[in-house]
Write a protein that holds these residues in place. Structure first.
Motif, PDB file in Angstrom:
ATOM      1  N   THR A 154       0.834  -1.200   0.000  1.00 45.31           N
ATOM      2  CA  THR A 154       0.000   0.000   0.000  1.00 45.31           C
ATOM      3  C   THR A 154       0.870   1.251   0.000  1.00 45.31           C
ATOM      4  N   SER A 155       1.969   1.209   0.756  1.00 44.34           N
ATOM      5  CA  SER A 155       2.895   2.352   0.790  1.00 44.34           C
ATOM      6  C   SER A 155       3.549   2.544  -0.566  1.00 44.34           C
ATOM      7  N   ARG A 156       4.068   1.460  -1.145  1.00 42.65           N
ATOM      8  CA  ARG A 156       4.661   1.540  -2.489  1.00 42.65           C
ATOM      9  C   ARG A 156       3.629   2.039  -3.491  1.00 42.65           C
ATOM     10  N   GLY A 157       2.387   1.647  -3.256  1.00 49.63           N
ATOM     11  CA  GLY A 157       1.323   1.931  -4.219  1.00 49.63           C
ATOM     12  C   GLY A 157       0.954   3.387  -4.363  1.00 49.63           C
ATOM     13  N   HIS A 158       1.584   4.275  -3.552  1.00 55.19           N
ATOM     14  CA  HIS A 158       1.185   5.680  -3.641  1.00 55.19           C
ATOM     15  C   HIS A 158       1.672   6.330  -4.936  1.00 55.19           C
ATOM     16  N   ARG A 159       2.555   5.660  -5.657  1.00 55.02           N
ATOM     17  CA  ARG A 159       2.907   6.177  -6.982  1.00 55.02           C
ATOM     18  C   ARG A 159       3.505   5.058  -7.829  1.00 55.02           C
ATOM     19  N   LYS A 160       3.283   5.134  -9.107  1.00 57.28           N
ATOM     20  CA  LYS A 160       3.947   4.350 -10.154  1.00 57.28           C
ATOM     21  C   LYS A 160       3.669   2.861 -10.213  1.00 57.28           C
ATOM     22  N   THR A 161       3.449   2.185  -9.111  1.00 58.32           N
ATOM     23  CA  THR A 161       3.271   0.727  -9.187  1.00 58.32           C
ATOM     24  C   THR A 161       1.990   0.398  -9.947  1.00 58.32           C
ATOM     25  N   ASP A 162       1.929  -0.824 -10.480  1.00 56.04           N
ATOM     26  CA  ASP A 162       0.792  -1.244 -11.288  1.00 56.04           C
ATOM     27  C   ASP A 162      -0.303  -1.806 -10.381  1.00 56.04           C
ATOM     28  N   LEU A 163      -1.316  -1.004 -10.141  1.00 56.11           N
ATOM     29  CA  LEU A 163      -2.387  -1.415  -9.233  1.00 56.11           C
ATOM     30  C   LEU A 163      -3.327  -2.449  -9.858  1.00 56.11           C
ATOM     31  N   ASN A 179     -10.133 -12.127   8.172  1.00 57.77           N
ATOM     32  CA  ASN A 179     -10.394 -10.820   7.561  1.00 57.77           C
ATOM     33  C   ASN A 179      -9.697 -10.725   6.207  1.00 57.77           C
ATOM     34  N   VAL A 180     -10.312  -9.957   5.330  1.00 56.12           N
ATOM     35  CA  VAL A 180      -9.770  -9.775   3.981  1.00 56.12           C
ATOM     36  C   VAL A 180      -9.275  -8.343   3.832  1.00 56.12           C
ATOM     37  N   ILE A 181      -8.106  -8.196   3.276  1.00 55.61           N
ATOM     38  CA  ILE A 181      -7.576  -6.858   2.972  1.00 55.61           C
ATOM     39  C   ILE A 181      -7.700  -6.624   1.474  1.00 55.61           C
ATOM     40  N   HIS A 182      -8.378  -5.564   1.105  1.00 56.45           N
ATOM     41  CA  HIS A 182      -8.577  -5.227  -0.306  1.00 56.45           C
ATOM     42  C   HIS A 182      -7.466  -4.263  -0.741  1.00 56.45           C
ATOM     43  N   LEU A 183      -6.339  -4.825  -1.110  1.00 54.50           N
ATOM     44  CA  LEU A 183      -5.150  -4.022  -1.413  1.00 54.50           C
ATOM     45  C   LEU A 183      -5.354  -3.005  -2.545  1.00 54.50           C
ATOM     46  N   PRO A 184      -6.022  -3.373  -3.647  1.00 58.39           N
ATOM     47  CA  PRO A 184      -6.197  -2.367  -4.703  1.00 58.39           C
ATOM     48  C   PRO A 184      -6.924  -1.121  -4.200  1.00 58.39           C
ATOM     49  N   PHE A 185      -7.928  -1.333  -3.339  1.00 58.64           N
ATOM     50  CA  PHE A 185      -8.697  -0.201  -2.805  1.00 58.64           C
ATOM     51  C   PHE A 185      -7.816   0.663  -1.909  1.00 58.64           C
ATOM     52  N   LEU A 186      -7.099   0.030  -0.987  1.00 58.86           N
ATOM     53  CA  LEU A 186      -6.277   0.796  -0.058  1.00 58.86           C
ATOM     54  C   LEU A 186      -5.176   1.547  -0.806  1.00 58.86           C
ATOM     55  N   SER A 187      -4.552   0.892  -1.757  1.00 58.24           N
ATOM     56  CA  SER A 187      -3.451   1.514  -2.502  1.00 58.24           C
ATOM     57  C   SER A 187      -3.958   2.669  -3.366  1.00 58.24           C
ATOM     58  N   ALA A 188      -5.116   2.470  -4.003  1.00 53.45           N
ATOM     59  CA  ALA A 188      -5.699   3.558  -4.810  1.00 53.45           C
ATOM     60  C   ALA A 188      -6.046   4.744  -3.915  1.00 53.45           C
ATOM     61  N   LEU A 189      -6.539   4.457  -2.720  1.00 45.14           N
ATOM     62  CA  LEU A 189      -6.867   5.538  -1.779  1.00 45.14           C
ATOM     63  C   LEU A 189      -5.630   6.338  -1.412  1.00 45.14           C
ATOM     64  N   ILE A 190      -4.550   5.641  -1.081  1.00 44.98           N
ATOM     65  CA  ILE A 190      -3.316   6.329  -0.705  1.00 44.98           C
ATOM     66  C   ILE A 190      -2.796   7.138  -1.888  1.00 44.98           C
ATOM     67  N   ARG A 191      -2.854   6.563  -3.084  1.00 48.18           N
ATOM     68  CA  ARG A 191      -2.348   7.270  -4.268  1.00 48.18           C
ATOM     69  C   ARG A 191      -3.151   8.552  -4.498  1.00 48.18           C
ATOM     70  N   LEU A 192      -4.444   8.446  -4.374  1.00 40.41           N
ATOM     71  CA  LEU A 192      -5.295   9.607  -4.634  1.00 40.41           C
ATOM     72  C   LEU A 192      -5.151  10.657  -3.532  1.00 40.41           C
ATOM     73  N   THR A 193      -5.212  10.236  -2.285  1.00 35.56           N
ATOM     74  CA  THR A 193      -5.147  11.210  -1.188  1.00 35.56           C
ATOM     75  C   THR A 193      -3.777  11.874  -1.100  1.00 35.56           C
ATOM     76  N   ASP A 194      -2.743  11.165  -1.485  1.00 37.40           N
ATOM     77  CA  ASP A 194      -1.406  11.759  -1.539  1.00 37.40           C
ATOM     78  C   ASP A 194      -1.397  12.915  -2.544  1.00 37.40           C
ATOM     79  N   GLU A 195      -2.031  12.700  -3.686  1.00 38.92           N
ATOM     80  CA  GLU A 195      -2.106  13.746  -4.717  1.00 38.92           C
ATOM     81  C   GLU A 195      -2.965  14.914  -4.271  1.00 38.92           C
ATOM     82  N   LEU A 196      -3.977  14.642  -3.454  1.00 39.41           N
ATOM     83  CA  LEU A 196      -4.915  15.706  -3.074  1.00 39.41           C
ATOM     84  C   LEU A 196      -4.320  16.696  -2.068  1.00 39.41           C
TER      85      LEU A 196
END
Lengths: 305, 96
Positions: A154-163, A179-196
């Motif tokens: 999720t941390s790596r996912g804040h930029r460039k990685t292939d989600l 419990n299930v972790i939805h990595l694409p959702f969490l990573s997309a969230l971090i990527r977007l909120t980082d940009e915001l």
């Protein structure tokens, strides 16, 4: 309605032990994150102040979907909010150690031998963050190797990685507790909120002396932030209120709006196609704060194909 | 929101009444910037502070960083204290 602190509150209420771990790591991260200044003394803020803003945006974007998030996911998201830029402040020793393990960095440095270390770090800092979290995982004391991996991804996912990569971002990562972790959702969230996190309060006034900025790139960056007066998450859009009185940076602002819109579209697409979640917000809108006219409409479909 | 500042030697006491959120924080930021020079310590008097948002926390944290930890919080109510705990900030700030 405000969703301020919703993620943290749910974590504290429903998983106090995980929240205690989160709190301890927040304290730990204060000193970790400030180290970026050793390489980037005039750079936009990348301390825990940025992490707080990322979390605030996560709270707004998650909104009512919080009921569908389990506490392990919340923990991963909050930790990634704090650790996604940890790679910006690694030591020289860690830089050499990590670089030797990363073929893409080796290749880049071979092709660009004149490039400053700080620039190499900036380009690959998401990967350095992943390496840093992995190397120093004992400090953070994550509950399991799966939590560690989820936070790294999720941390790596804040930029460039292939989600969209199934191996890197499996739609469902099952933990031992079921419990299930939805990595694409969490990573997309971090990527977007980082940009915001681009508004004026990105660089809190009394922390920076603009007179100390000498490089044109830094002056432009700071003036762009100053011009973006506010970023708000509304019911169906994300709105930027911008002061366009500084004509010298107008072009750079619109370049950033384009980039933000592309990132937004990509993150919405990842979330739509690779997770059970849906963002309420469908577009970025930029308004001139003087005239209150919309100057940059964006459609989620426009930039993505 | 109402903000009062009092400076004695190099200690700045900031009394905040009302709500510290994204609409009121800019005013606090400006006042802190105007008074930060020659300030070595800040005391935030929160006896009449009803609520603090993440925007308010960021300004507090920025003050903490600017003054190398010489920031004290007085009189925070249970809502504000809970927010410090919820966000992991309770271990960072000296909250009385």
């Amino acid at each position: 309605m405000s969703f301020d602190f919703a993620l943290e509150t749910k974590l504290m209420t429903e998983a106090p032990q995980l929240h205690k771990l989160f709190s301890d790591n927040v304290l730990c991260c204060q000193n970790i994150l400030i180290k970026y200044k050793s390489f980037f003394p005039t750079f936009t803020d990348h301390t825990s102040l940025h992490s707080l803003e990322v979390i605030a945006f996560c709270n707004e974007l998650v909104g009512f979907m919080i009921d569908k998030l389990n506490c392990d996911e919340i923990f991963v998201l909050l930790m990634a909010a704090y650790l996604h830029d940890s790679g910006m402040g690694i030591s020289i020793g860690d830089f050499e150690d990590f670089s030797a393990q990363m073929p893409m960095v080796i290749a880049y440095r071979n092709e660009n031998p004149e490039t400053d270390i700080s620039e190499v770090i900036r380009i690959f800092h998401h990967e350095f963050s992943g390496m840093f979290i992995k190397k120093y995982r004992m400090i953070f004391d994550f509950p399991s190797e799966k939590h560690l991996w989820a936070i790294i991804q999720t941390s790596r996912g804040h930029r460039k990685t292939d989600l969209y990569d199934d191996a890197e971002y499996p739609p469902e990562l099952m933990l031992d507790n079921g419990n299930v972790i939805h990595l694409p959702f969490l990573s997309a969230l971090i990527r977007l909120t980082d940009e915001l996190d681009v508004a004026a309060d990105r660089n809190i006034q009394f922390m920076f002396d603009l007179r100390s900025l000498k490089r044109q790139i830094d002056i432009i960056a700071f003036n762009k932030h100053i011009s973006i007066r506010e970023v708000s998450c509304l019911e169906d859009s994300v709105r930027l209120s911008v002061d366009f009185s500084n004509e010298a940076i107008r072009q750079y602002l619109f370049e950033d709006f384009e980039k933000l819109a592309r990132t937004f579209a990509q993150c919405i697409d990842v979330i739509d196609k690779r997770s059970p979640f849906k963002l309420r917000q469908k577009r970025i809108e930029v308004y001139d704060c003087q005239s209150d006219e919309m100057v940059f409409p964006s459609d989620a479909g426009t930039f993505f194909h | 929101m109402e903000i009062k500042l009092q400076k004695e030697n190099q200690k700045l006491t900031v009394t905040v009444c009302g709500r510290l959120n994204s609409s009121t924080v800019p005013e606090l930021e400006v006042l802190l910037k105007e008074n930060m020079e020659d300030t070595k310590e800040i005391v935030f008097d929160f006896h009449n502070l009803e609520y603090i948002s993440s925007a308010g926390l960021r300004v507090l944290l920025a003050s903490y960083k600017k003054l190398a930890g010489k920031v004290k919080i007085l009189g925070a109510n249970s809502t504000v204290t809970d927010i410090f705990k919820i966000t992991g900030m309770a271990a960072i700030f000296d909250v009385d």
